[in-house]
Design an enzyme around this catalytic site. Structure first.
Site, PDB file in Angstrom:
ATOM      1  N   GLU A   1      12.211   2.306  14.028  1.00 22.20           N
ATOM      2  CA  GLU A   1      11.271   3.337  13.582  1.00 22.20           C
ATOM      3  C   GLU A   1       9.991   3.204  14.401  1.00 22.20           C
ATOM      4  OE1 GLU A   1       9.821   2.684   9.574  1.00 22.20           O
ATOM      5  OE2 GLU A   1       9.927   0.514   9.843  1.00 22.20           O
TER       6      GLU A   1
ATOM      7  N   LYS B   1       6.516  -1.785   1.789  1.00 25.98           N
ATOM      8  CA  LYS B   1       5.329  -1.221   2.442  1.00 25.98           C
ATOM      9  C   LYS B   1       4.171  -2.206   2.293  1.00 25.98           C
ATOM     10  CE  LYS B   1       3.147   3.262   3.284  1.00 25.98           C
ATOM     11  NZ  LYS B   1       3.264   3.199   4.740  1.00 25.98           N
TER      12      LYS B   1
ATOM     13  N   LEU C   1      11.207   1.524   7.001  1.00 25.52           N
ATOM     14  CA  LEU C   1      10.578   1.925   5.747  1.00 25.52           C
ATOM     15  C   LEU C   1      11.239   3.229   5.293  1.00 25.52           C
ATOM     16  CD1 LEU C   1       8.136   1.380   3.778  1.00 25.52           C
ATOM     17  CD2 LEU C   1       6.997   3.202   5.027  1.00 25.52           C
TER      18      LEU C   1
ATOM     19  N   TYR D   1       0.835  -1.202   0.000  1.00 20.99           N
ATOM     20  CA  TYR D   1       0.000   0.000   0.000  1.00 20.99           C
ATOM     21  C   TYR D   1       0.862   1.241   0.000  1.00 20.99           C
ATOM     22  CZ  TYR D   1       0.765   1.003   5.002  1.00 20.99           C
ATOM     23  OH  TYR D   1       1.312   1.333   6.208  1.00 20.99           O
TER      24      TYR D   1
HETATM   25  N1  PDD Z   1       2.873   5.159   7.502  1.00 21.29           N
HETATM   26  N2  PDD Z   1       7.504   3.745   8.951  1.00 21.29           N
HETATM   27  C1  PDD Z   1       6.360   3.046   8.918  1.00 21.29           C
HETATM   28  C2  PDD Z   1       6.321   1.684   9.536  1.00 21.29           C
HETATM   29  C3  PDD Z   1       5.204   3.609   8.315  1.00 21.29           C
HETATM   30  O1  PDD Z   1       4.069   2.908   8.277  1.00 21.29           O
HETATM   31  C4  PDD Z   1       5.277   4.904   7.755  1.00 21.29           C
HETATM   32  C5  PDD Z   1       4.106   5.539   7.078  1.00 21.29           C
HETATM   33  C6  PDD Z   1       6.496   5.601   7.819  1.00 21.29           C
HETATM   34  C7  PDD Z   1       6.662   6.985   7.233  1.00 21.29           C
HETATM   35  O2  PDD Z   1       6.617   6.939   5.821  1.00 21.29           O
HETATM   36  P1  PDD Z   1       6.053   8.178   4.966  1.00 21.29           P
HETATM   37  O3  PDD Z   1       6.842   9.361   5.378  1.00 21.29           O
HETATM   38  O4  PDD Z   1       6.296   7.765   3.565  1.00 21.29           O
HETATM   39  O5  PDD Z   1       4.594   8.329   5.312  1.00 21.29           O
HETATM   40  C8  PDD Z   1       7.591   4.987   8.409  1.00 21.29           C
HETATM   41  C9  PDD Z   1       1.695   5.575   6.777  1.00 21.29           C
HETATM   42  C10 PDD Z   1       1.495   7.027   6.797  1.00 21.29           C
HETATM   43  C11 PDD Z   1       0.517   4.801   7.291  1.00 21.29           C
HETATM   44  O6  PDD Z   1       0.605   3.610   7.300  1.00 21.29           O
HETATM   45  O7  PDD Z   1      -0.484   5.400   7.662  1.00 21.29           O
END
Ligand code: PDD
Length: 294
Positions: free
Chosen positions: A182, A149, A207, A33
């Site tokens: 993270e 992801k 990620l 996703y």
């Molecule tokens: N989450 N690490 C994890 C495990 C994440 O699920 C996310 C993002 C990030 C940050 O990635 P980005 O800056 O590309 O949003 C880091 C999204 C927002 C979610 O699952 O809602």
């Protein structure tokens, strides 16, 4: 206002949008996703999000379900139909519907594509950013390909729930060697005493956040130094400032890690500055007229 979702080529009322019970996303979490910020009805960092989607799909040996242009159109169309000004657009791609069997289904099985959108909870986010959030630390019990992801988010769900139950808003995973990887849905950062921004390097342990990449761009423009290295919860607890990044939170100050108050317990100047300037340098797609496909 009625809400709309895109499911496999059709725009459907959100309340009746559904995928089949044999969908491999449901049966095996066999899918990926993306979550993309929407600002003033426009997608933020669409190129990077579609690049990451392609990479995640490649790792699962799946093809992009449609051309980038077509997917970009669908994302914008869902944003438009839901009249999202500021918000988020989600896309899930799974290996499709087939009788339950672990091995890949035949190539004739089409992937499932779902796109949904929702408005930002602006007031709530601003209030959070003004106050700063609390994080707890939990053991990282995820697989070692969290750079993909994937829709498989059970450890993240349990970690976020643990955070909520502890009165915090995010949980940081800590690896077997005692270093922060993270957050459950964010990347983790600290600011050192001499003003360097520290975040774990984007190996397979985290990620590769798009917001994280945006902060790299911003830091370069502002002459801020970034150190890509691991840090422990103890280092974070005594750091000058702490923050997390994600499409949903952008740059979000952290004022408590476990029981330790960061600085004097209010968001610091570095993170506040990064948050204020975050949108100055991101890619925001030009406003395009979206043809209405009813
Ligand atoms: N989450 N690490 C994890 C495990 C994440 O699920 C996310 C993002 C990030 C940050 O990635 P980005 O800056 O590309 O949003 C880091 C999204 C927002 C979610 O699952 O809602």
């Amino acid at each position: 206002m009625s809400k709309w979702a895109y499911v496999n080529g059709r725009y459907l009322p959100h309340r009746s949008a559904a995928v089949h019970v044999e969908d491999r996303g449901y049966q095996f979490a066999d899918g990926v996703y993306e979550v993309c910020e929407v600002l003033g009805g426009r997608l933020v960092d669409e190129t990077r999000h579609l690049d990451r989607l392609k990479r995640s799909l490649d790792e699962l040996r799946m093809a992009m379900p449609m051309s980038r242009a077509a997917l970009g159109f669908v994302l914008r169309e869902v944003v438009r139909r839901n009249r999202i000004g500021d918000g988020l657009v989600y896309v899930q791609v799974t290996r499709g519907v087939a009788p339950r069997d672990h091995v890949f289904p035949p190539d004739t099985v089409r992937p499932t594509v779902v796109v949904t959108a929702r408005p930002a909870e602006r007031g709530k986010t601003i209030e959070r950013a003004e106050q700063g959030i609390a994080v707890i630390t939990v053991p990282d019990n995820r697989w070692d390909r969290v750079d993909i992801k994937s829709v498989s988010l059970l450890p993240n769900v349990l970690a976020r729930q643990a955070a909520k139950e502890a009165g915090a808003q995010e949980a940081w995973f800590v690896d077997g060697e005692g270093f922060v990887t993270e957050g459950a849905a964010t990347n983790a950062w600290i600011v050192t005493a001499d003003g360097a921004l520290v975040t774990r390097s984007a190996d397979h342990g985290i990620l590769r956040g798009i917001t994280r990449a945006g902060v790299f761009d911003l830091a370069a423009r502002q002459g801020l130094r970034i150190e890509e290295r691991r840090f422990t919860p103890e280092e974070a607890k005594t750091a000058r400032e702490v923050f997390v990044t994600s499409a949903t939170n952008l740059v979000m100050p952290v004022v408590r890690v476990d029981d330790a108050v960061i600085g004097n317990g209010v968001p610091g100047s570095v993170v506040t500055g990064l948050r204020r300037c975050f949108h100055d340098h991101v890619e925001i797609a030009a406003l395009r007229r979206s043809r209405s496909a009813t």
